[in-house]
Design an enzyme around this catalytic site. Sequence first.
Site, mmCIF file in Angstrom:
data_model
loop_
_atom_site.group_PDB
_atom_site.id
_atom_site.type_symbol
_atom_site.label_atom_id
_atom_site.label_comp_id
_atom_site.label_asym_id
_atom_site.label_seq_id
_atom_site.Cartn_x
_atom_site.Cartn_y
_atom_site.Cartn_z
ATOM 1 N N SER A 82 0.818 -1.226 0.000
ATOM 2 C CA SER A 82 0.000 0.000 0.000
ATOM 3 C C SER A 82 0.850 1.274 0.000
ATOM 4 O O SER A 82 0.326 2.364 0.200
ATOM 5 C CB SER A 82 -0.961 -0.011 1.193
ATOM 6 O OG SER A 82 -0.297 -0.089 2.430
ATOM 7 N N PRO A 111 -0.211 2.401 5.249
ATOM 8 C CA PRO A 111 -1.227 3.154 4.500
ATOM 9 C C PRO A 111 -2.514 2.347 4.330
ATOM 10 O O PRO A 111 -3.618 2.890 4.409
ATOM 11 C CB PRO A 111 -0.538 3.412 3.153
ATOM 12 C CG PRO A 111 0.932 3.375 3.478
ATOM 13 C CD PRO A 111 1.078 2.329 4.549
ATOM 14 N N TYR A 112 -2.362 1.039 4.130
ATOM 15 C CA TYR A 112 -3.542 0.167 4.044
ATOM 16 C C TYR A 112 -4.424 0.327 5.289
ATOM 17 O O TYR A 112 -5.642 0.501 5.193
ATOM 18 C CB TYR A 112 -3.077 -1.290 3.900
ATOM 19 C CG TYR A 112 -4.151 -2.312 4.180
ATOM 20 C CD1 TYR A 112 -5.117 -2.612 3.229
ATOM 21 C CD2 TYR A 112 -4.206 -2.989 5.405
ATOM 22 C CE1 TYR A 112 -6.108 -3.548 3.490
ATOM 23 C CE2 TYR A 112 -5.187 -3.920 5.670
ATOM 24 C CZ TYR A 112 -6.130 -4.203 4.716
ATOM 25 O OH TYR A 112 -7.110 -5.120 4.979
ATOM 26 N N GLY A 113 -3.774 0.275 6.456
ATOM 27 C CA GLY A 113 -4.517 0.389 7.720
ATOM 28 C C GLY A 113 -5.262 1.710 7.821
ATOM 29 O O GLY A 113 -6.370 1.776 8.360
ATOM 30 N N THR A 139 -6.587 3.329 5.337
ATOM 31 C CA THR A 139 -7.809 3.271 4.507
ATOM 32 C C THR A 139 -8.879 2.410 5.170
ATOM 33 O O THR A 139 -10.068 2.724 5.086
ATOM 34 C CB THR A 139 -7.523 2.755 3.076
ATOM 35 O OG1 THR A 139 -7.059 1.395 3.129
ATOM 36 C CG2 THR A 139 -6.499 3.621 2.369
#
Length: 315
Positions: A89, A148-150, A152
């Site tokens: 991510s 960054p995934y977390g 989102t």
Amino acid sequence: MKALVTGAAGFVGSHTSEALLRLGHEVRGVDALTDYYDPMLKKANVQVLQDWARFDFRQADLLDADLAGLLDGVDVVFHLAAQPGVRSSWQNGFGVYAEANVMATQRLLEAARLSEVRRFVYASSSSVYGRAARYPTSEDAPTRPFSPYGVTKLAAEHLCTLYADNWGLPTVSLRYFTVYGPRQRPDMAMNRFIAAALEGHAIPVYGDGEQVRDFTFVQDVVAASLAAAEVADLAPGAVVNVAGGGSITVNGLVELLQTVVGRPVHTAEQPRQPGDVLQTGGTIDLAERLLGWRPQVAVPEGLAHQVAWQQSLLG
Ligand code: UGA
């Protein structure tokens, strides 16, 4: 019930759809069949579901699909569609995460609040906690994603909660902890480890392998999601951990795999990955209290199921 399952062709989505169909429910599945991993695997998952006449599949992207049409007649939404994966991510990849996880969820929530939906189950993630101060981590712990995934997944969770607070939309966010089992995504640890063990390659271990995960078997995750759809007294905007109830290091997993496949396996150390937390672990008291749910499958048993599945694919 009539359910809309987003991400129906994926790992957790296909199991959720199958469980609903087995229980006699009607399922409308939607999936964009993106190429994050081989779409043939997703098509194979859909094929299984098409054995039921009560399954209706639509290939569509939530970012531009006719959502009112998809929600027509639907009682419960299982929103499992996402761009998954913690480690990819970064950099330019982030746009895809923001669109698939945040923008698409906002669109779906807007459409859902104008519909007759009586429960909206959102697949959140343990990654919202980041490097937690305490393990096992409870739902009231601070959320401070490490990838960054977390970010989102947490943003979409906040959207679910604020649609509940403003519009009374009956959302429930389930924070799934590293799900595994048959049909697991090929980028995830267990799948990669089992594939390497069965094919005689070295298992890629990131860092020193001492990172801890609270792995959760997919059928347990499905059971929690179904309970979240059905229980009567659930305050709109609820947030609940769905965790396996045990912790194991990556090195411990490699050792266990060795006993399950019955032969020695070897590992190859790879650099530690940005965004990877050293530990996950979730309390499950709230899930027990609100959903009457507890995980049933411990890692040794669940791992054996996944090994059998991957073995069957090799023929
Ligand atoms: C997983 C999913 O990929 C996310 O989509 C999900 O949101 C998240 O769980 C979650 O709990 O919410 P992750 O815990 O990274 O993320 O899952 P795995 O890919 O199974 O990795 C588990 C551990 O194995 C990590 O510590 C990782 O560093 C390690 N690993 C993974 C390796 O050592 N080698 C690999 O080849 C892959």
